[in-house]
Scaffold this motif. Structure first.
Motif, PDB file in Angstrom:
ATOM      1  N   ARG A  69      -6.561   3.985  -2.965  1.00 36.02           N
ATOM      2  CA  ARG A  69      -6.932   2.528  -2.766  1.00 36.02           C
ATOM      3  C   ARG A  69      -7.015   2.538  -1.415  1.00 36.02           C
ATOM      4  N   THR A  99      -0.246  -0.447 -10.407  1.00 31.85           N
ATOM      5  CA  THR A  99       1.548  -0.684  -9.652  1.00 31.85           C
ATOM      6  C   THR A  99       2.239  -0.592 -11.369  1.00 31.85           C
ATOM      7  N   GLU A 124       6.150   2.273   2.544  1.00 31.48           N
ATOM      8  CA  GLU A 124       6.953   1.668   1.248  1.00 31.48           C
ATOM      9  C   GLU A 124       6.892   2.761   0.460  1.00 31.48           C
ATOM     10  N   HIS A 159       2.329   1.702   1.298  1.00 33.62           N
ATOM     11  CA  HIS A 159       0.792   0.398   2.260  1.00 33.62           C
ATOM     12  C   HIS A 159       0.734   2.091   2.774  1.00 33.62           C
TER      13      HIS A 159
END
Lengths: 241, 204
Positions: free
Chosen positions: A61, A133, A189, A228
């Motif tokens: 994304r 998520t 991350e 990230h």
């Protein structure tokens, strides 16, 4: 400064991605079959172990970057630097390897034109729903409601942040021209684990190729998620493979 | 069918990131803010994002934007101003300005979008009043009142109050995850970082 006109906008290089998130899985596949898939590029697959190549599936994304926001799915193979014979040993066989981008569907027109024009990336328009998520991250690539591929990636364990930004070469081949693009990634991350991917293949030609490599039955070498990711894409140069 | 999202406060911060993520996911995004330069930056090279300059404190202006937008499937109301300095030191006029934008603005957005969602029996409405302060508490109480009145009619209501310093992307992740929770879980919290494994295993 190198620049390209894309849909009335001036895109200057290098192109910077300030915030992306990724789910990915790497598979060991038969080297001969993988070589047959990417033979059109003139490049040769890297073989970390004799007879085995590495195929990577990734969904990304792009939330903030020079090409606007979009979703992308990638099928890539590790390849040897063109014109160099393989060195002995596993380290030698991995020296200078790059990522050959075999298929790169995206869901937005601006990045479609930019990717094909600037770097010769094999982008095409698809519906790419994504869940980054949930506990399990998922992505599908669909054309007119028909599913080409679905990938699910289970959660891994947190990895320490790397000190440096890894630089790799991305290779592409569009309309018979093979190109090399210097590509820098700064991930954070990051979570990773062995195995942990589920791949469902539909009736798209690329899905057929991946079925031929056994991806719908294979256990992933590793799966990773990156919360990230920042990236820099330099200009492409033509490669005489 | 393409889905439409309304994002307020879309010129900066949480609203900008929400608008970009929704645009990446192929939503038609109506991005609203008073800062037109910031809106242009948010919507750069994003053909499915449409920008509207609008002050949410002006109910008529909000209604006008919605009249042009058509049915909205998701609202992310992130337009909020942070009060400067400690509460005790703020002048009444300043507090009134903050409440007008943060609380009355939220009410304007809800009144312009929620009735349509209730009529269709579907929709997701996120109110993001910021971390703390009287206006955030007022919006949280307003969300509870909305839930008490309208809670079982198919629209998800969420009030998002992250801890101070939580990165916007973690707030948005928490918002996404909240969609899978029961409708009654109206309040969404987010922490700056997930608890590292070392803390889980640390001796107590």
């Amino acid at each position: 400064m190198q620049a390209h006109a894309i849909q009335g906008e001036r895109v200057t290089l290098p192109v910077r991605i300030r915030d992306a998130a990724v789910g990915s899985a790497m598979f060991a596949v038969p080297a001969g079959a993988a070589q047959a898939v990417i033979g059109y590029s003139g490049l040769e697959v890297a073989e970390p172990l004799p007879g085995r190549a590495v195929c990577s599936l990734a969904f990304v994304r792009y939330a903030d970057g020079d090409l606007g926001p979009y979703h992308e799915f990638a099928v890539a193979f590790l390849v040897r630097p063109p014109g160099e014979p393989p060195s002995p040993g596993i380290r030698g066989r991995l020296r200078g390897v790059g990522a050959f981008i075999h298929w790169l569907p995206v869901n937005q027109e601006f990045t479609l034109e930019a990717g094909r024009t600037i770097w010769g990336f094999p982008k095409e328009i698809a519906d790419i729903p994504m869940d980054l998520t949930g506990r399990v991250q998922r992505c599908a690539v669909r054309f007119g409601g028909r599913t080409a591929i679905e990938v699910a990636v289970k959660p891994g364990v947190p990895m320490p942040s790397g000190a440096g930004a890894p630089s790799v070469d991305a290779y592409s081949c569009l309309d018979g021209v093979t190109r090399r693009t210097p590509w820098t990634l700064t991930p954070s991350e990051v979570r990773t684990r062995p195995g942990g991917a589920k791949v469902v293949l539909g009736d798209h030609p690329v899905a057929e190729e991946l079925r031929g490599l056994g991806l719908d039955r294979a256990r992933a070498l590793t799966t990773s998620t990156v919360g990230h990711l920042q990236m820099v894409f330099e200009g492409a140069e033509e490669v005489r493979a | 069918m393409r889905r439409t999202a309304l994002v307020t406060g879309a010129a900066h911060g949480l609203g900008a990131m929400a608008a970009r993520r929704l645009a990446a996911a192929a939503w038609d995004v109506v991005a609203v803010d008073v800062d037109e330069v910031g809106l242009a930056k948010t919507s750069l090279r994003s053909p499915n994002m449409h920008v509207r300059a609008c002050d949410v404190a002006d109910g008529g202006a909000v209604a006008e934007v919605l009249a042009m937008t058509g049915p909205v499937h998701r609202v992310v109301h992130a337009a909020a101003i942070a009060p400067a300095g400690p509460v005790l030191e703020q002048a009444a006029g300043e507090i009134e300005h903050v409440l007008r934008t943060n609380v009355i603005g939220a009410i304007h957005v809800v009144q312009a979008t929620l009735p349509g969602m209730l009529e269709r029996g579907a929709g997701e409405l996120f109110l993001c009043p910021g971390a703390a302060g009287p206006s955030a508490a007022a919006v949280a109480a307003y969300t509870d009142a909305l839930w008490a009145e309208q809670g079982d009619r198919g629209v998800l209501l969420r009030c998002v109050r992250p801890d101070d310093g939580t990165p916007h992307r973690l707030v948005l992740d928490a918002m996404d995850r909240s969609l899978a929770r029961p409708a009654a879980h109206v309040h969404v919290r987010a922490r700056p970082t997930r608890r590292p494994p070392a803390m889980i295993f640390a001796p107590r």
